[in-house]
Each structure stands twice: as structure tokens, then as C-alpha cells.
Motif scaffolding. Sequence first.
Motif, PDB file in Angstrom:
ATOM      1  N   VAL A 356      23.268  -4.607 -20.931  1.00  9.02           N
ATOM      2  CA  VAL A 356      23.931  -4.400 -22.389  1.00  9.02           C
ATOM      3  C   VAL A 356      25.303  -5.251 -22.399  1.00  9.02           C
ATOM      4  O   VAL A 356      25.524  -5.959 -23.373  1.00  9.02           O
ATOM      5  CB  VAL A 356      24.228  -2.804 -22.494  1.00  9.02           C
ATOM      6  N   GLU A 357      26.084  -5.167 -21.153  1.00  7.65           N
ATOM      7  CA  GLU A 357      27.190  -5.977 -21.386  1.00  7.65           C
ATOM      8  C   GLU A 357      27.226  -7.367 -21.567  1.00  7.65           C
ATOM      9  O   GLU A 357      28.008  -7.960 -22.399  1.00  7.65           O
ATOM     10  CB  GLU A 357      28.089  -5.648 -20.087  1.00  7.65           C
ATOM     11  N   VAL A 358      26.113  -8.108 -20.921  1.00 12.42           N
ATOM     12  CA  VAL A 358      26.043  -9.382 -20.941  1.00 12.42           C
ATOM     13  C   VAL A 358      25.481  -9.706 -22.529  1.00 12.42           C
ATOM     14  O   VAL A 358      25.887 -10.609 -22.937  1.00 12.42           O
ATOM     15  CB  VAL A 358      24.819  -9.979 -20.041  1.00 12.42           C
ATOM     16  N   ASP A 359      24.548  -9.042 -22.832  1.00 17.22           N
ATOM     17  CA  ASP A 359      24.035  -9.241 -24.366  1.00 17.22           C
ATOM     18  C   ASP A 359      25.170  -9.054 -25.279  1.00 17.22           C
ATOM     19  O   ASP A 359      25.226  -9.851 -26.033  1.00 17.22           O
ATOM     20  CB  ASP A 359      22.985  -8.105 -24.480  1.00 17.22           C
ATOM     21  N   THR A 361      28.210  -9.665 -25.036  1.00 17.49           N
ATOM     22  CA  THR A 361      28.980 -10.818 -24.627  1.00 17.49           C
ATOM     23  C   THR A 361      28.375 -11.975 -25.156  1.00 17.49           C
ATOM     24  O   THR A 361      29.405 -12.885 -25.740  1.00 17.49           O
ATOM     25  CB  THR A 361      29.352 -10.954 -23.020  1.00 17.49           C
ATOM     26  N   VAL A 362      27.189 -12.168 -25.157  1.00 17.87           N
ATOM     27  CA  VAL A 362      26.547 -13.252 -25.563  1.00 17.87           C
ATOM     28  C   VAL A 362      26.633 -13.163 -27.352  1.00 17.87           C
ATOM     29  O   VAL A 362      27.065 -14.277 -28.217  1.00 17.87           O
ATOM     30  CB  VAL A 362      24.969 -13.378 -25.341  1.00 17.87           C
ATOM     31  N   ALA A 363      26.368 -11.915 -27.858  1.00 20.34           N
ATOM     32  CA  ALA A 363      26.640 -11.691 -29.050  1.00 20.34           C
ATOM     33  C   ALA A 363      27.869 -11.941 -29.647  1.00 20.34           C
ATOM     34  O   ALA A 363      28.142 -12.335 -30.831  1.00 20.34           O
ATOM     35  CB  ALA A 363      26.305 -10.369 -29.596  1.00 20.34           C
ATOM     36  N   ALA A 364      29.017 -11.734 -28.845  1.00 24.01           N
ATOM     37  CA  ALA A 364      30.399 -12.184 -29.280  1.00 24.01           C
ATOM     38  C   ALA A 364      30.837 -13.815 -29.117  1.00 24.01           C
ATOM     39  O   ALA A 364      31.859 -14.056 -29.457  1.00 24.01           O
ATOM     40  CB  ALA A 364      31.517 -11.416 -28.315  1.00 24.01           C
ATOM     41  N   GLY A 365      29.817 -14.475 -28.654  1.00 25.77           N
ATOM     42  CA  GLY A 365      29.892 -15.997 -28.970  1.00 25.77           C
ATOM     43  C   GLY A 365      30.140 -16.795 -27.428  1.00 25.77           C
ATOM     44  O   GLY A 365      29.955 -17.796 -27.288  1.00 25.77           O
ATOM     45  N   ALA A 366      29.744 -16.057 -26.282  1.00 26.37           N
ATOM     46  CA  ALA A 366      29.698 -16.528 -24.992  1.00 26.37           C
ATOM     47  C   ALA A 366      28.306 -17.056 -24.807  1.00 26.37           C
ATOM     48  O   ALA A 366      27.388 -16.614 -25.097  1.00 26.37           O
ATOM     49  CB  ALA A 366      30.023 -15.565 -23.796  1.00 26.37           C
ATOM     50  N   ALA A 367      28.455 -18.258 -24.095  1.00 25.41           N
ATOM     51  CA  ALA A 367      26.900 -18.507 -23.544  1.00 25.41           C
ATOM     52  C   ALA A 367      26.411 -17.878 -22.601  1.00 25.41           C
ATOM     53  O   ALA A 367      27.154 -17.193 -21.738  1.00 25.41           O
ATOM     54  CB  ALA A 367      27.260 -20.155 -23.067  1.00 25.41           C
ATOM     55  N   PRO A 368      24.962 -17.627 -22.554  1.00 27.57           N
ATOM     56  CA  PRO A 368      24.483 -16.618 -21.568  1.00 27.57           C
ATOM     57  C   PRO A 368      24.886 -16.870 -20.081  1.00 27.57           C
ATOM     58  O   PRO A 368      25.144 -15.845 -19.409  1.00 27.57           O
ATOM     59  CB  PRO A 368      23.099 -16.897 -21.755  1.00 27.57           C
ATOM     60  N   GLN A 369      24.785 -18.031 -19.687  1.00 26.09           N
ATOM     61  CA  GLN A 369      25.076 -18.368 -18.335  1.00 26.09           C
ATOM     62  C   GLN A 369      26.450 -17.931 -17.867  1.00 26.09           C
ATOM     63  O   GLN A 369      26.765 -17.575 -16.735  1.00 26.09           O
ATOM     64  CB  GLN A 369      24.767 -19.925 -17.876  1.00 26.09           C
ATOM     65  N   GLN A 370      27.386 -18.249 -18.862  1.00 21.04           N
ATOM     66  CA  GLN A 370      28.735 -17.981 -18.681  1.00 21.04           C
ATOM     67  C   GLN A 370      28.929 -16.203 -18.741  1.00 21.04           C
ATOM     68  O   GLN A 370      29.914 -15.923 -17.744  1.00 21.04           O
ATOM     69  CB  GLN A 370      29.761 -18.459 -19.715  1.00 21.04           C
ATOM     70  N   ALA A 371      28.285 -15.596 -19.444  1.00 21.77           N
ATOM     71  CA  ALA A 371      28.529 -14.253 -19.540  1.00 21.77           C
ATOM     72  C   ALA A 371      28.001 -13.676 -18.292  1.00 21.77           C
ATOM     73  O   ALA A 371      28.478 -12.563 -17.600  1.00 21.77           O
ATOM     74  CB  ALA A 371      27.574 -13.757 -20.794  1.00 21.77           C
ATOM     75  N   ILE A 394      36.504  -3.588 -18.765  1.00 20.45           N
ATOM     76  CA  ILE A 394      36.936  -4.724 -19.518  1.00 20.45           C
ATOM     77  C   ILE A 394      35.903  -4.951 -20.751  1.00 20.45           C
ATOM     78  O   ILE A 394      34.640  -4.328 -20.240  1.00 20.45           O
ATOM     79  CB  ILE A 394      36.986  -6.011 -18.921  1.00 20.45           C
ATOM     80  N   THR A 395      35.977  -5.095 -21.928  1.00 21.25           N
ATOM     81  CA  THR A 395      35.273  -5.187 -23.083  1.00 21.25           C
ATOM     82  C   THR A 395      34.244  -6.390 -22.949  1.00 21.25           C
ATOM     83  O   THR A 395      35.005  -7.453 -22.839  1.00 21.25           O
ATOM     84  CB  THR A 395      35.685  -4.906 -24.328  1.00 21.25           C
ATOM     85  N   PRO A 396      33.190  -6.484 -23.704  1.00 22.02           N
ATOM     86  CA  PRO A 396      32.348  -7.627 -23.804  1.00 22.02           C
ATOM     87  C   PRO A 396      33.052  -8.412 -24.599  1.00 22.02           C
ATOM     88  O   PRO A 396      32.982  -9.971 -24.511  1.00 22.02           O
ATOM     89  CB  PRO A 396      31.129  -7.404 -24.465  1.00 22.02           C
ATOM     90  N   ALA A 397      33.822  -8.178 -25.635  1.00 21.18           N
ATOM     91  CA  ALA A 397      34.581  -9.169 -26.638  1.00 21.18           C
ATOM     92  C   ALA A 397      35.722  -9.903 -25.832  1.00 21.18           C
ATOM     93  O   ALA A 397      35.823 -11.047 -26.091  1.00 21.18           O
ATOM     94  CB  ALA A 397      35.280  -8.110 -27.382  1.00 21.18           C
ATOM     95  N   ASP A 398      36.277  -9.109 -24.734  1.00 18.86           N
ATOM     96  CA  ASP A 398      37.364  -9.733 -24.179  1.00 18.86           C
ATOM     97  C   ASP A 398      36.856 -10.860 -23.284  1.00 18.86           C
ATOM     98  O   ASP A 398      37.461 -11.935 -23.036  1.00 18.86           O
ATOM     99  CB  ASP A 398      38.237  -8.740 -23.324  1.00 18.86           C
ATOM    100  N   VAL A 399      35.821 -10.314 -22.722  1.00 19.65           N
ATOM    101  CA  VAL A 399      35.023 -11.309 -21.589  1.00 19.65           C
ATOM    102  C   VAL A 399      34.673 -12.772 -22.512  1.00 19.65           C
ATOM    103  O   VAL A 399      34.754 -13.778 -22.022  1.00 19.65           O
ATOM    104  CB  VAL A 399      33.674 -10.975 -21.098  1.00 19.65           C
ATOM    105  N   ALA A 400      34.111 -12.370 -23.499  1.00 18.07           N
ATOM    106  CA  ALA A 400      33.623 -13.591 -24.393  1.00 18.07           C
ATOM    107  C   ALA A 400      34.862 -14.480 -24.842  1.00 18.07           C
ATOM    108  O   ALA A 400      34.866 -15.627 -25.005  1.00 18.07           O
ATOM    109  CB  ALA A 400      33.122 -13.141 -25.669  1.00 18.07           C
TER     110      ALA A 400
END
Length: 504
Positions: A356-359, A361-371, A394-400
Motif C-alpha cells: 500500500v505504501e509503495v502504491d 508513493t507511486v500515486a504521489a509521483g515517484a517512480a516505482p523502483q524508487q518507491a 513517514i508518509t508516502p507523500a513525504d517519500v515521493a
Amino acid sequence: MARAELMDFDKALEMFEPVLGFEVHVELSTKTKMFSDAPNPAFGGNEITEPNTAITPVCLGLPGSLPVVNETAVRYSISLGLALGCQIAPSSRFARKNYFYPDLAKNYQISQYDEPIAFEGTLDIELEDGSIVTVPIERAHMEEDAGKLTHVGGSTGRIQGAEYSLVDYNRAGVPLVEIVTKPIYGAEHRAPEIAKAYVSTIRDIVRALGISEARMERGNLRCDANVSLRPRGQKELGTRTETKNVNSLRSVERAVRYEIQRQAAILAKGGTITQETRHWHEDTGATSPGRPKSDADDYRYFPEPDLLPVTPTPQLIAELTAALPEAPAARRRRLKQEWGFSDLEFRDVVNSGLLVEVDETVAAGAAPQQARKWWTGEIARIANSQNAEPAALITPADVAAIVGLVDSGALTDRLARQVVEGVIAGEGTPQQVVDARGLAVVSDDGALIEAIDQALAQQPDVLEKIRDGKVQAAGAVIGAVMKAMGGKADAARVRELVLERAAR
């Protein structure tokens, strides 16, 4: 607390068959509580922290106050039942579950007993090797949460040894769905893994439905794990224990393993298992006795006289069925294909409980491999060192946002790791951490060239070596420049500039 005697896990499974059962409580993210218009304190992530402020006379069980069913909570409950493959009851009824506890002001909980909203379902869960286990669902029923007690004094934070207790009714009346499995047979050595995968799948489902934040560390999703053992060849079930309110995926797995080993050690010596609730202790990795486990008769259930039966229409059920998200297995297959992950990469994400977190993070704009890299790498490492769940830090938005800073060249991976640490430490957003710590990459070529010239002055033979074709000699200069710049330089750009100087 003395640690109980444990039997080797493999030996325990040679002698006994484990039978599992789970009761998962899901707090629903409605604006108001289950039976009153008091605000749901955790709605929208804006948790109300001032004690006893999100309450009404209904929450406190004051004379003359009457409950009113939250329609949104009913819709959410039906959606969850449908996602679990359950039948939806054409008519279900609330009941009073009678027991005394200081954080339950009415001295009873409004729940459902013999007429739940959803029943007879199945849920397929995927294990680490890709195999599928089908978990039988007995029921999913609606109820209200109790309040919260804080025990002051003593060394454990529990009521034993406390000087006094404080009660906060903010959570009293928050809508819950409790999902109860039937006994799960055949788990064998995979019992701990099945426990973790089951709770993880429930978490994924309720998040996909948008009905709960399902953050275990905040109690939005809690698991009671039931474990019993029976000697090989015996048909009669053994006495079960119920480890209450386990609040992380890792802990669910560990608690089930521990109970198998503890119970096996007792039974092997001719002892008996007490039917009781048990508490999981994250710090010691052990359970301890709670209270004798009550049976249904002890709660003196009877129909709630102040509430009418819930009778969803066929049209409502059809509407909610049509709105169901993808099944977890289908979603995983789709995401794996969309992200272009190998089997090993995708399994790494699933097994870490971070799909869920990776998904997101990707939805927030990060590349899948980076997430994937950040969640299963640096963030998971910090979480493990703090004995915490990664999603709690940490939130997915911050990771992105951090990934975006790296992609833009504003941060190197090394600097980004410091930003992750700062965000987790509560220093602010990624950009605020960058600004406060002065972590931005030096992008001024003039400053870089000055540092390169200083490094070359200390190593005058490097230019000649590079001009003679020994390009690897540039590494000594690059290292010196990176050190001089405090790691805030782009190594690739420094290399380009060194080679440009050598080409003159």
C-alpha cells in the motif's frame, strides 16, 4: 516478567497441530460515531487529543440518551462484508453485550450477536512463495469501540501496580467492524506467516475501500489472535488463548509463533492450557496472562431495545457491490505488471507489508523502483532499529517528495537518507529538513571547479594520468571534492568537470 518455557518451534509442530482463529477490529473513518453525532476523533487524520472532548450524552450512557445508527457506518460495513465474500443479511439486529469496565460508561457495548450484518465468507491470502491460502470467514459485525484507560504509576503501564487510572471517552462509540474467522486448520509450520498475511490482506482491503486508515500503530486496525494446539491424531480441539490487540504485522506473526511454542511446552509436560486473554509485549517478544476468557453466555446478550433492525435494500447492496475495488490478488497482479517489477522485487514489497505504501508513493509521483527502494531499504532499516512499522514513521507523500528532490538533482542519495532521518525525527517536511540542515546539493559549477582545483593542486600528477588514458585516476579527485563539499556535490557532475579540465 519471567519468560515462559518455550519448546523448539519445529519440535512443537511435530507433536501438535495448531488451529488458528482471528478477530480483527477495523475502526471506520466516518465523520461521526456509531450511535451519536459526536465527532469521530480520528476522522481525516486530525486526531482529537484533548481528553473527553469528542463526547455526547450517548457516549457517556447518560439517562434518557438514545442511540441512532450511523448510516455511513452501515454502508461501510456492508462494503467490507462484500469484499470478504460474505453474504449480506437482509435483516440484522444490534445486541447489548453486558460487561463492566470503566471505559464503557453504559456498562454494556452495543454490538451484534446472532444476527450480524455479514456472514459466511472466504478470503484468499497470498504467502511469501506465491501460494494461496483460503481463510474461512464466519462473520463481520458492527459494534462500537470502548474508551481508553491510562494507568498511572507502576512499571508496566498496565492496571496491575498502577496507583490510579484515567479514563478518556473520546474513542467510546467510534464505529467498528469486527471480522471473525472460523477455525483455520492445516496451517502447520506456516501458521505465523498465515497470521501476518491475513491481517495484511485485511488492511489492504479496508484501505482500498477507503473506509479506514487501518493504521495499526494508532489502533485503527487491531488483531486478536487465537491459538490452540491438539496432539497429532486428536479430533477434539485444544483450549485456545486469545492474544489481544496486537498492533503490528510483525507482532502478529511473532505472537502466534510464541503461543505455539509456549503452549507446546506446557502440554508436553502434562500441563493444561488456561482459556484466557493474553497481552503481547513487544519489548520482550512474549505474552502474559490477561483475564479468563469469557464465553458468549457470560455477556448475557439480548437484542438492543432502542434500535430497529438494519434492513439494507437489494438496490443498496447492488450499488455497493458495483463500487467494490479490485480483489487483493488481482490488484497485486496488475501492479506488478504496471510497475515492471521482477517476481523477486514484487515479492520483496509484498512480504515486507509495504504494498500500500509503495502504491501510494507511486500515486504521489515517484517512480516505482524508487518507491520500492526507499520503503524496503532505508525506511525499513530505520523502522527495524526502532522496532516500529515503516508506515508509522513517514508518509508516502513525504517519500515521493524526497524521491522528487533526488530526481531533480537537489539531493544525492546520501543526503536524501539524512532527509529521511530528519522527517522521521519530526523536523518537518522534506523541504523543511533540507533547508534547516543545509542539505541541498551544491549546483554552482564555480564552487565545484574551485574545489577541484584545490584537489588537483594537492595531487598534481592526476591530470597527467587522466590525459594518459587512466580515467580511473579521477576518483581520487572526486573523493577529495566530495569530502570538501561535505557530501553536498553531485559526484557525476564533479566527474564531468574533472574530465573537462583534463581535456584542456
